[in-house]
Design a protein around this motif. Structure first.
Motif, PDB file in Angstrom:
ATOM      1  N   ASN A 154       0.803  -1.225   0.000  1.00 63.85           N
ATOM      2  CA  ASN A 154       0.000   0.000   0.000  1.00 63.85           C
ATOM      3  C   ASN A 154       0.834   1.273   0.000  1.00 63.85           C
ATOM      4  O   ASN A 154       1.996   1.274   0.413  1.00 63.85           O
ATOM      5  N   ASN A 155       0.245   2.333  -0.499  1.00 67.50           N
ATOM      6  CA  ASN A 155       0.771   3.682  -0.311  1.00 67.50           C
ATOM      7  C   ASN A 155      -0.334   4.436   0.428  1.00 67.50           C
ATOM      8  O   ASN A 155      -1.350   3.827   0.747  1.00 67.50           O
ATOM      9  N   PRO A 156      -0.155   5.739   0.734  1.00 69.69           N
ATOM     10  CA  PRO A 156      -1.178   6.393   1.549  1.00 69.69           C
ATOM     11  C   PRO A 156      -2.573   6.439   0.919  1.00 69.69           C
ATOM     12  O   PRO A 156      -3.542   6.686   1.633  1.00 69.69           O
ATOM     13  N   ILE A 157      -2.712   6.215  -0.371  1.00 67.83           N
ATOM     14  CA  ILE A 157      -4.060   6.328  -0.927  1.00 67.83           C
ATOM     15  C   ILE A 157      -4.615   5.063  -1.558  1.00 67.83           C
ATOM     16  O   ILE A 157      -5.789   5.016  -1.891  1.00 67.83           O
ATOM     17  N   THR A 158      -3.802   4.024  -1.731  1.00 67.27           N
ATOM     18  CA  THR A 158      -4.360   2.819  -2.346  1.00 67.27           C
ATOM     19  C   THR A 158      -3.602   1.576  -1.881  1.00 67.27           C
ATOM     20  O   THR A 158      -2.519   1.677  -1.314  1.00 67.27           O
ATOM     21  N   ASN A 159      -4.191   0.407  -2.108  1.00 66.65           N
ATOM     22  CA  ASN A 159      -3.507  -0.831  -1.730  1.00 66.65           C
ATOM     23  C   ASN A 159      -3.920  -1.993  -2.623  1.00 66.65           C
ATOM     24  O   ASN A 159      -4.951  -1.941  -3.280  1.00 66.65           O
ATOM     25  N   GLN A 160      -3.074  -3.045  -2.615  1.00 64.69           N
ATOM     26  CA  GLN A 160      -3.364  -4.286  -3.338  1.00 64.69           C
ATOM     27  C   GLN A 160      -3.041  -5.438  -2.402  1.00 64.69           C
ATOM     28  O   GLN A 160      -2.046  -5.393  -1.680  1.00 64.69           O
ATOM     29  N   THR A 161      -3.880  -6.470  -2.432  1.00 64.83           N
ATOM     30  CA  THR A 161      -3.728  -7.591  -1.513  1.00 64.83           C
ATOM     31  C   THR A 161      -3.622  -8.904  -2.273  1.00 64.83           C
ATOM     32  O   THR A 161      -4.341  -9.110  -3.248  1.00 64.83           O
ATOM     33  N   THR A 162      -2.712  -9.782  -1.843  1.00 64.47           N
ATOM     34  CA  THR A 162      -2.666 -11.147  -2.362  1.00 64.47           C
ATOM     35  C   THR A 162      -2.827 -12.101  -1.179  1.00 64.47           C
ATOM     36  O   THR A 162      -2.144 -11.955  -0.160  1.00 64.47           O
ATOM     37  N   HIS A 163      -3.769 -13.042  -1.301  1.00 63.42           N
ATOM     38  CA  HIS A 163      -3.991 -14.008  -0.226  1.00 63.42           C
ATOM     39  C   HIS A 163      -3.085 -15.216  -0.432  1.00 63.42           C
ATOM     40  O   HIS A 163      -2.926 -15.703  -1.555  1.00 63.42           O
ATOM     41  N   LEU A 164      -2.509 -15.688   0.668  1.00 65.95           N
ATOM     42  CA  LEU A 164      -1.643 -16.866   0.597  1.00 65.95           C
ATOM     43  C   LEU A 164      -2.503 -18.124   0.536  1.00 65.95           C
ATOM     44  O   LEU A 164      -3.413 -18.292   1.339  1.00 65.95           O
ATOM     45  N   ASN A 165      -2.177 -18.980  -0.425  1.00 63.77           N
ATOM     46  CA  ASN A 165      -2.827 -20.287  -0.510  1.00 63.77           C
ATOM     47  C   ASN A 165      -1.782 -21.322  -0.102  1.00 63.77           C
ATOM     48  O   ASN A 165      -0.943 -21.721  -0.901  1.00 63.77           O
ATOM     49  N   ILE A 166      -1.848 -21.732   1.154  1.00 61.42           N
ATOM     50  CA  ILE A 166      -0.838 -22.656   1.688  1.00 61.42           C
ATOM     51  C   ILE A 166      -0.872 -23.998   0.952  1.00 61.42           C
ATOM     52  O   ILE A 166       0.163 -24.575   0.623  1.00 61.42           O
ATOM     53  N   THR A 167      -2.083 -24.472   0.644  1.00 58.84           N
ATOM     54  CA  THR A 167      -2.214 -25.755  -0.063  1.00 58.84           C
ATOM     55  C   THR A 167      -1.463 -25.718  -1.386  1.00 58.84           C
ATOM     56  O   THR A 167      -0.830 -26.683  -1.793  1.00 58.84           O
ATOM     57  N   GLN A 168      -1.547 -24.552  -2.046  1.00 59.17           N
ATOM     58  CA  GLN A 168      -0.942 -24.455  -3.368  1.00 59.17           C
ATOM     59  C   GLN A 168       0.577 -24.302  -3.292  1.00 59.17           C
ATOM     60  O   GLN A 168       1.305 -24.966  -4.020  1.00 59.17           O
ATOM     61  N   LEU A 169       1.064 -23.407  -2.396  1.00 63.06           N
ATOM     62  CA  LEU A 169       2.502 -23.096  -2.377  1.00 63.06           C
ATOM     63  C   LEU A 169       3.314 -23.987  -1.450  1.00 63.06           C
ATOM     64  O   LEU A 169       4.506 -24.176  -1.657  1.00 63.06           O
ATOM     65  N   CYS A 170       2.695 -24.519  -0.416  1.00 64.75           N
ATOM     66  CA  CYS A 170       3.455 -25.244   0.606  1.00 64.75           C
ATOM     67  C   CYS A 170       3.168 -26.738   0.590  1.00 64.75           C
ATOM     68  O   CYS A 170       3.223 -27.382   1.626  1.00 64.75           O
ATOM     69  N   HIS A 171       2.851 -27.270  -0.568  1.00 67.33           N
ATOM     70  CA  HIS A 171       2.592 -28.708  -0.594  1.00 67.33           C
ATOM     71  C   HIS A 171       3.881 -29.456  -0.310  1.00 67.33           C
ATOM     72  O   HIS A 171       4.983 -28.993  -0.615  1.00 67.33           O
TER      73      HIS A 171
END
Ligand SMILES: *[C@@H]1O[C@H](CO)[C@@H](O)[C@H](O)[C@H]1NC(C)=O
Ligand SMILES: *[C@@H]1O[C@H](CO)[C@@H](O)[C@H](O)[C@H]1NC(C)=O
Ligand SMILES: *[C@@H]1O[C@H](CO)[C@@H](O)[C@H](O)[C@H]1NC(C)=O
Ligand SMILES: *[C@@H]1O[C@H](CO)[C@@H](O)[C@H](O)[C@H]1NC(C)=O
Ligand SMILES: *[C@@H]1O[C@H](CO)[C@@H](O)[C@H](O)[C@H]1NC(C)=O
Ligand SMILES: *[C@@H]1O[C@H](CO)[C@@H](O)[C@H](O)[C@H]1NC(C)=O
Ligand SMILES: *[C@@H]1O[C@H](CO)[C@@H](O)[C@H](O)[C@H]1NC(C)=O
Length: 242
Positions: free
Chosen positions: A198-215
């Motif tokens: 984020n910066n002071p006026i906007t943001n972007q979020t990515t959710h972690l998918n443990i099943t997908q990345l941590c198999h």
């Protein structure tokens, strides 16, 4: 009680002093590409004969009411404002299609004395990219090591959240650099994690998918996604060294 009163008196007092001396700085934030109007609301000032706008040391616009003339200087300030400045009858300045290079102090002065009347501090922010979560292939442990990254960013904060709680964060100011922030989770972790840029006026979020990345090493070979492909490689390295 007494402290509160003193505090309030002090605040009002400093505020009005700032007004009198004209060094009150008004902060305005805007997203790159948007238009912004720096408004002069003071009706007394609006009747003044001359209003001058400066960006840094450059005179960029002025009104001269004695000869009824409004001028904008598109070539000043290294031509960065091109045809993007408009000054209206009230003296308010509009900048269209803002760019991050428009960020800075805009000083307004009145009449020939160049007495400073007002200062705007304009901050133009670039949109933020979506952060990327990948498995950290240099780490092999009982935990799944992850990295959240953003390339070529400035004036941003990158953070890991577990649910709504902030776990860690890293910030960069004006330099354009690439950032990454590590996180270790257990393979069986069922909490929800997210990475926010984020910066002071906007943001972007990515959710972690443990099943997908941590198999773990058994299974999950059908993925075509690049991040999970590199996770597969790191996984087989881990398996080999076990
Ligand atoms: C003038 O008023 C507008 C709208 O209420 C506000 O956004 C702006 O900051 C004000 N300008 C000054 C110099 O106070
Ligand atoms: C604008 O105002 C700021 C803050 O008072 C001051 O430091 C700066 O020198 C001024 N710039 C010009 C060109 O007057
Ligand atoms: C806004 O500015 C950018 C570059 O600074 C330019 O590429 C774009 O065409 C401009 N957009 C408009 C609507 O003028
Ligand atoms: C202007 O705003 C920027 C960004 O919020 C801040 O870093 C800077 O200190 C401000 N400058 C003044 C003179 O208020
Ligand atoms: C970083 O971003 C800036 C501004 O968007 C751009 O001009 C520059 O080419 C980018 N650099 C890289 C290495 O992507
Ligand atoms: C992201 O932006 C949305 C909408 O602007 C806001 O509601 C939310 O609180 C922001 N999240 C963070 C973590 O800054
Ligand atoms: C997480 O990834 C798995 C495997 O790729 C997928 O089946 C599942 O739908 C994903 N979950 C979410 C919430 O996206």
């Amino acid at each position: 009680m007494g402290n509160v009163e003193t505090f309030i008196f002090f605040c009002l007092c400093s505020w009005s002093l700032a007004g009198v001396f004209g060094d009150e700085v008004k902060s305005v934030s805007v997203m790159e590409g948007d238009s912004v109007t720096l408004n002069i609301n003071d009706t007394d000032i609006q009747k003044d004969d001359q209003i001058m706008w400066k960006f840094g040391r450059f005179l960029i616009a002025q009104i001269n009411r004695k000869i009824n003339k409004i001028s904008v200087y598109n070539d000043s300030a290294d031509g960065r404002f091109r045809d993007r400045l408009k000054l209206d009858q009230t003296g308010s300045l509009t900048i269209t299609n803002t760019s991050t290079t428009d960020s800075g102090l805009y000083n307004i002065s009145i009449d020939k004395t160049e007495k400073l009347f007002h200062i705007f501090n304009l901050s133009v922010y670039a949109p933020v990219p979506v952060p990327v979560i990948s498995r950290d292939s240099s780490q092999c442990s009982l935990y799944c090591s992850l990295l959240c990254s953003a390339v070529n960013v400035s004036d941003v904060t990158l953070s890991w959240y577990k649910g709504n709680s902030l776990l860690s964060s890293i910030s960069v100011s004006d330099l354009r650099i690439s950032l990454s922030l590590p996180l270790e989770v257990e393979y069986q972790d069922i909490n929800s994690y997210s990475c926010v840029l984020n910066n002071p006026i906007t943001n972007q979020t990515t959710h972690l998918n443990i099943t997908q990345l941590c198999h773990t090493c058994s299974g999950n070979s059908g993925d075509t996604n690049i991040a999970s492909h590199s996770a597969d490689i790191s996984c087989s390295i881990c398996c080999g060294s076990d």
